[in-house]
Motif scaffolding. Structure first.
Motif, PDB file in Angstrom:
ATOM      1  N   LEU A 103      41.161  34.221  41.987  1.00  0.00           N
ATOM      2  CA  LEU A 103      40.300  33.288  42.712  1.00  0.00           C
ATOM      3  C   LEU A 103      38.956  33.958  42.934  1.00  0.00           C
ATOM      4  O   LEU A 103      38.891  35.032  43.515  1.00  0.00           O
ATOM      5  CB  LEU A 103      40.924  32.902  44.052  1.00  0.00           C
ATOM      6  N   LEU A 136      42.822  37.600  45.055  1.00  0.00           N
ATOM      7  CA  LEU A 136      41.496  37.478  45.657  1.00  0.00           C
ATOM      8  C   LEU A 136      41.025  38.857  46.094  1.00  0.00           C
ATOM      9  O   LEU A 136      41.789  39.610  46.705  1.00  0.00           O
ATOM     10  CB  LEU A 136      41.561  36.546  46.878  1.00  0.00           C
ATOM     11  N   ALA A 149      41.496  30.780  50.102  1.00  0.00           N
ATOM     12  CA  ALA A 149      42.624  31.198  49.267  1.00  0.00           C
ATOM     13  C   ALA A 149      43.930  30.793  49.932  1.00  0.00           C
ATOM     14  O   ALA A 149      44.867  30.354  49.259  1.00  0.00           O
ATOM     15  CB  ALA A 149      42.591  32.702  49.024  1.00  0.00           C
ATOM     16  N   VAL A 161      49.445  35.081  48.085  1.00  0.00           N
ATOM     17  CA  VAL A 161      48.069  35.562  47.976  1.00  0.00           C
ATOM     18  C   VAL A 161      48.105  37.084  48.066  1.00  0.00           C
ATOM     19  O   VAL A 161      48.733  37.650  48.959  1.00  0.00           O
ATOM     20  CB  VAL A 161      47.170  34.989  49.097  1.00  0.00           C
TER      21      VAL A 161
END
Length: 173
Positions: A103, A136, A149, A161
Motif C-alpha cells: 500500500l 505499509l 491501511a 497489515v
C-alpha cells in the motif's frame, strides 16, 4: 508455496517487493522462481543482479498451465502480478497460498482499492484459504495514512497489515 504480489494501481513498489521477497527466500536456501506476469517486466529488472534467483517472464495465457508444472520444480514461486484485473492476475490469486499487497501511503486511490478488494473477494470464491498481507511503510506514513491501511484491511476478511521489515516473518511463520 505460491505467493502473488499485486496492488491497486501498479508501480515499481510491487515489483521490487516481489523481487526482494523471492531473493530473501533464495538466500534462505529455498529453490525459488520469480515469475513476472506484469507486462512491464519490472520484476525482471529488479532481479537481474541476484545470481541465486531464477526469474522469468510469463504470459497471461501461460500462467495457469505453467504453474501446474512448476509447482513440482520449486519450493516457492513468487508471482509479480498485474495491478489491473486480468486473466494473469486472477490466475495468480487463485493459485496462490498468499497475496502480498504493498500500500502506497502517499497515494489515495479509493477506486483502485475497491477494485482490488473485489478482485481478492472473487479469488477467494475459488481459493478460500488465500491469505492477504497488506504491506505499509508506516515509518514513512502519517497516522492518517496508516489508519487508511486499517480501513482497507477491515474490508478484506482476515487481512493482516504489516510493514516491509516484518513481512517475511508474517508470511512464513
Amino acid at each position: 508455496m505460491i505467493i502473488a504480489v499485486t496492488d491497486a494501481h501498479g508501480g515499481m513498489d510491487k515489483s521490487m517487493l516481489a523481487g526482494r521477497l523471492a531473493a530473501a527466500r533464495a538466500l534462505a536456501g529455498r529453490k525459488v522462481l520469480l515469475l513476472d506476469a506484469d507486462p512491464r517486466r519490472r520484476a525482471l529488472e529488479c532481479c537481474a543482479a541476484r545470481p541465486k534467483l531464477v526469474a522469468r517472464a510469463i504470459s497471461a495465457k501461460g500462467l495457469r498451465p505453467e504453474l501446474e508444472h512448476l509447482v513440482n520444480c520449486y519450493h516457492d514461486i513468487v508471482i509479480d502480478s498485474e495491478a489491473r484485473d486480468s486473466l494473469a492476475s486472477r490466475s495468480a490469486l487463485i493459485a496462490a497460498r498468499a497475496v502480498v499487497v504493498p500500500l502506497d501511503p502517499a497515494r489515495d486511490d479509493a477506486a483502485g482499492e475497491d477494485l482490488l478488494i473485489r478482485r481478492i473477494g472473487r479469488a477467494r470464491m475459488f481459493n478460500p484459504g488465500l491469505r492477504v498481507l497488506l504491506v505499509l511503510a508506516c515509518a514513512q506514513a502519517s497516522p492518517q495514512q496508516c489508519a487508511r491501511a486499517g480501513v482497507v484491511a477491515a474490508r478484506i476478511p482476515a487481512a493482516v497489515v504489516t510493514d516491509a521489515e516484518r513481512l517475511y516473518a508474517a508470511l512464513f511463520q
